[in-house]
Every structure is written in C-alpha cells, then in structure tokens.
Design a protein around this motif. Structure first.
Motif, PDB file in Angstrom:
ATOM      1  N   ARG A  65       0.830  -1.213   0.000  1.00  0.00           N
ATOM      2  CA  ARG A  65       0.000   0.000   0.000  1.00  0.00           C
ATOM      3  C   ARG A  65       0.862   1.260   0.000  1.00  0.00           C
ATOM      4  O   ARG A  65       0.407   2.334  -0.397  1.00  0.00           O
ATOM      5  CB  ARG A  65      -0.908   0.027   1.231  1.00  0.00           C
ATOM      6  N   GLU A  66       2.086   1.151   0.509  1.00  0.00           N
ATOM      7  CA  GLU A  66       2.933   2.323   0.659  1.00  0.00           C
ATOM      8  C   GLU A  66       3.482   2.768  -0.697  1.00  0.00           C
ATOM      9  O   GLU A  66       4.222   2.050  -1.359  1.00  0.00           O
ATOM     10  CB  GLU A  66       4.090   2.021   1.622  1.00  0.00           C
ATOM     11  N   ARG A  67       3.131   3.979  -1.098  1.00  0.00           N
ATOM     12  CA  ARG A  67       3.511   4.492  -2.421  1.00  0.00           C
ATOM     13  C   ARG A  67       5.027   4.587  -2.583  1.00  0.00           C
ATOM     14  O   ARG A  67       5.569   4.330  -3.654  1.00  0.00           O
ATOM     15  CB  ARG A  67       2.879   5.870  -2.623  1.00  0.00           C
ATOM     16  N   THR A  68       5.699   5.009  -1.498  1.00  0.00           N
ATOM     17  CA  THR A  68       7.148   5.185  -1.589  1.00  0.00           C
ATOM     18  C   THR A  68       7.840   3.864  -1.868  1.00  0.00           C
ATOM     19  O   THR A  68       8.790   3.803  -2.656  1.00  0.00           O
ATOM     20  CB  THR A  68       7.684   5.799  -0.289  1.00  0.00           C
ATOM     21  N   LEU A  69       7.392   2.794  -1.218  1.00  0.00           N
ATOM     22  CA  LEU A  69       7.977   1.476  -1.458  1.00  0.00           C
ATOM     23  C   LEU A  69       7.871   1.114  -2.935  1.00  0.00           C
ATOM     24  O   LEU A  69       8.847   0.672  -3.555  1.00  0.00           O
ATOM     25  CB  LEU A  69       7.277   0.422  -0.605  1.00  0.00           C
TER      26      LEU A  69
END
Length: 465
Positions: A381-385
């Motif tokens: 879910r984490e965009r940065t990842l």
C-alpha cells in the motif's frame, strides 16, 4: 440471478485477512483484522478476529449467504499440537521460532537434504523429545491453516512440500520417532476437505453446506493472488515478512534459492524470504505514534528533499548467499549516527529493492528471463515502497489493487477447486486488477550508486560468514 461467491482466508503473523469474490469477477471485497496470536498463543484470538473480519465483509455489501466455497492459507511453519478432541496443547512454536538446531542436523544427516531448525518436521521432533507425554494423547501436529480446516470440518489434513530439495518423506521421520499418525491426510491443494460445520457457519455468518477446500502455505497463495501462474513471472510479497519469488518450470540453484512446488502443476516457486519486514514497519509505526499513511506522506517529501544524502542513511536488510543456502543477517547500518525513522523505513524499502535486483541479476546470469514483476501484500500500500522498487529495477512494477494477495489467492483456489472458475487463468483474468508503477530515472540513478555499495557490503559479509 445472484452471483455465487467464493471466500479466501489467510491467517498472517499479525492479521487475519479475508477476501470475498464473485465468480463473474464483478466484485472483490477485502477486510483485515489484527489479532494477538503471536503474543498470546491462543488460537481463539484468530477465530475471534476472523468473525470480526467477516462482519466487515457484510458491512461492505457482500451477501455472505451466497458463498459456495472457501479456502484457508496461513503462516508457516507454525506448529500446533492438538488432541483427538480438538484441544490445542502446549507447546506450540511459531514460524519465526527455530529452536530445533540439533533436530535439524539429524534430519539433514538421515535425509541427505539440508534441513533448517525452523522447518515443521524439525520442530515436531523437538517438541516430542522435550514433551514425550504428548505422544500418548493421540496427538496431531497441524500447520495453523490446517488446524483451522480441521476445526471447520472435523477432518485432519496436512500440508507438505511433496517434492524438491525441501521435501522429507515419512520413512525418514519414522526413523527418528515421528509416527505417520501424528499428521493428518495429505490432500492436493484445491481438493474439497468437507462441508463447513453448522456452528462455525453460524459464527461466521455463512450458510450451511459451504465447501471447505484444501489450502496451502501463505506464500504459495500470494503467488496465485498476484496472478503469478506462468513461467518467468516474479513477485514481491510484503507482509510481516517479505519475499522475492520467481515462477519457473524447474528447480533453480537449489544450494542458493528455496524451491517449492507451485500450486500450479508443473511449475516451481524459487526465491527467498526476508523476515520481519512488515514487523519492522509495524514497530516503527508504534514507537513513532504515526500511522503508516502519515509515515508514507513524510517519506515522499523526505525522499525528494534529501535524495542527495541517501548514501549515508541506507539500512539494507538482506540475506547472504552461502553454499548451504540463504542465511539471515542483522541490519547493516551505513551511517555514523543512529538513523531517524524516515532513514530506517526508506532504508528498509531500499533494501528490499536491492534484494529484488540482486535476485533478478542472478537469474539472468543463470540464463532465466524475468517477465512481468508483481507487487502485493500489506506494505505494498505504501507508495514510496512501490516507487523505490520500480526505480531501482528501472522498469514498471504491477501492484495488485487488492493487497491481501494471500487471501485473494485462497479465494481463487476455492473457486478453481470447486469448478466455479474453469481454470486459474480464467480466475486471474476475471478477478485480479493491477496498478502500474512507473520508475523514476532520477531516483533510479541515485539508488543504483548506493546499490554498488550494497554489493560491496554483501561480499564482505559473505566472506565473514
């Protein structure tokens, strides 16, 4: 006419995940509930969390009375001793506990195959030797998802790695005192175990007569839930633990990669596991009192502001390649001071990206082509990842829009096993949707410079270990 539904359940390390899917693919709904099982060792906590998750499905508009079939996957190798009447006994060992060092050595010597202290069979042997009275109680040893299947149907089944470098046959176990009767029946994944018990159906809000289909280990279910059903596909799973797996037609480098048969007949999953990925994120979230959404927003701004300083704050977690396999190591901190929380999280994300590139480069050296790359699991879910992974690899990554890919895969297995889907290809086409993540060349150039430092550290640690 109302569309029939299939239900997938996955019991992870920290959450119970459920996904309900209409067999025409028109509706896919997911729900997650935290549980305390890893702290309490009380299976009732899992059951209660599952009941709450089912209520969330209903609140999201799913008519659970239309569910025809269900399937359960779960964390492994968690070992649950159980009496004949279904009573859970002590001690139980969770998947990340590995006390059976001596037992693993014995299994390796007798079987001629490398056995880890974390493996199910080694843990069972460890328990029996320290608690010999258990053997006189008509005991069964279950994986967590097999225990739930037993609880739901009254039929004891057992999930095994049937072939390949990690497979250990029962004759080997019997030589060391592990009787075949300690385990349930071995059934193919996708076969019907039985019907859901009436009292359990009532608890979960399901109709009577739901078919309970044989499930599998969570990483296998997550491959299905990402659509990895063909040779050459690679997927990155990001739950409490993280992993990189490649779908192949044969065993690849068995002295280096973990190879297990895929749910799809004739295919293998070859890869590795990185422990405590999401667990580390969870810990950081707890100590900082920030939600992961807020941390992710912070990271996006932080990444662009301090991208020129990343070489001093990367904390890459990785596994070191040795002749005997992949050996976990501790974090290597490439910083002269204690990293901040954004440094740690970004370093963790970058470490996973580096590992993925490391595996892809290694597969290329062996002559294997890597096609589409998929990303799933809770932390996806984490965009940065997603942006970091795509940028390090220099190519697009397909993120599954339902990150609970283990439960989604279980739902697909339930549907294929009961012929509600005509095939895995049919199910994947109807059910799974993706978001394409494009790489940033600017960020990729920077991170690849750091990657070269990462490779030097890997070489040093490999020499030391």
């Amino acid at each position: 006419m109302a569309t029939e539904l299939v239900l997938g359940i996955d019991v992870g390390t920290s959450r119970v995940k459920v996904v309900c899917v209409s067999v025409d693919g028109s509706k896919v709904v997911a729900a997650c509930i935290d549980h305390a099982f890893r702290y309490t060792r009380n299976v009732r906590d899992v059951h209660d969390a599952l009941i709450r998750a089912m209520k969330l499905l209903k609140e999201q508009g799913m008519d659970l009375q239309r569910v025809i079939a269900m399937c359960i996957s779960g964390q492994a190798p968690t070992v649950i001793p159980c009496s004949e009447n279904g009573e859970v006994l002590e001690p139980m060992l969770l998947w990340f506990e590995a006390p059976a060092v001596n037992e693993a050595k014995e299994l390796s010597e007798v079987s001629g195959k490398q056995c880890s202290p974390a493996m199910f069979e080694a843990k069972v042997l460890w328990i029996l030797r320290r608690y010999p009275n258990l053997a006189r109680k008509g005991i069964k040893f279950f994986h967590l998802h097999d225990y739930l299947t037993f609880l739901f149907t009254g039929r004891a089944v057992h999930t095994v790695i049937a072939s390949g470098p990690l497979a250990i046959d029962y004759s080997v176990l019997e030589k060391l005192g592990i009787d075949r009767d300690f385990f349930g029946e071995v059934l193919p994944v996708g076969s019907t175990v039985g019907e859901l018990r009436g009292d359990i159906a009532k608890d979960l809000g399901l109709p009577e007569g739901v078919a309970v289909v044989k499930g599998c280990f969570d990483y296998l279910a997550s491959a299905i839930g990402c659509g990895v059903i063909n040779d050459g596909l690679l997927f990155i799973r990001t739950g409490f633990s993280a992993g990189v797996d490649y779908c192949a037609r044969k065993v690849i480098a068995p002295h280096v990669l973990v190879n297990t048969p895929h749910v799809i007949s004739g295919l293998w999953l070859c890869g590795l596991v990185i422990v405590l990925f999401g667990g580390f994120i969870e810990w950081l979230s707890n100590i900082s009192s920030l939600s992961m959404d807020l941390i992710d927003d912070l990271l996006e701004r932080y990444l662009m502001k301090r991208r020129g300083e990343l070489s001093t704050c990367i904390v890459p977690p990785y596994l070191v390649m040795r002749d005997v396999g992949w050996v976990p190591t501790k974090f290597i901190v490439l910083s002269n001071s204690l990293p901040s929380i954004p440094d740690l999280v970004l370093g963790l994300y970058t470490g996973l990206s580096f590992l993925t590139k490391y595996i892809i480069d290694y597969l290329s050296e062996l002559g294997h082509y890597v096609g589409d790359i998929y990303l799933g699991g809770g932390v996806s879910r984490e965009r940065t990842l997603c942006k970091v992974i795509s940028s390090v690899l220099g190519r697009e990554v397909k993120r599954v829009t339902i990150p609970e890919c283990e439960a989604l895969g279980s739902a697909i297995i339930a549907g294929v096993g009961t012929k509600l889907f005509s095939s895995f290809e049919d199910a994947v086409e109807k059910v799974i949707k993706y978001e394409v993540i494009e790489p940033s060349s600017e960020l990729g150039d920077l991170l690849l410079r750091v990657y070269r430092k990462f490779l030097k550290v890997v070489d040093v640690i490999r020499d030391l270990t």
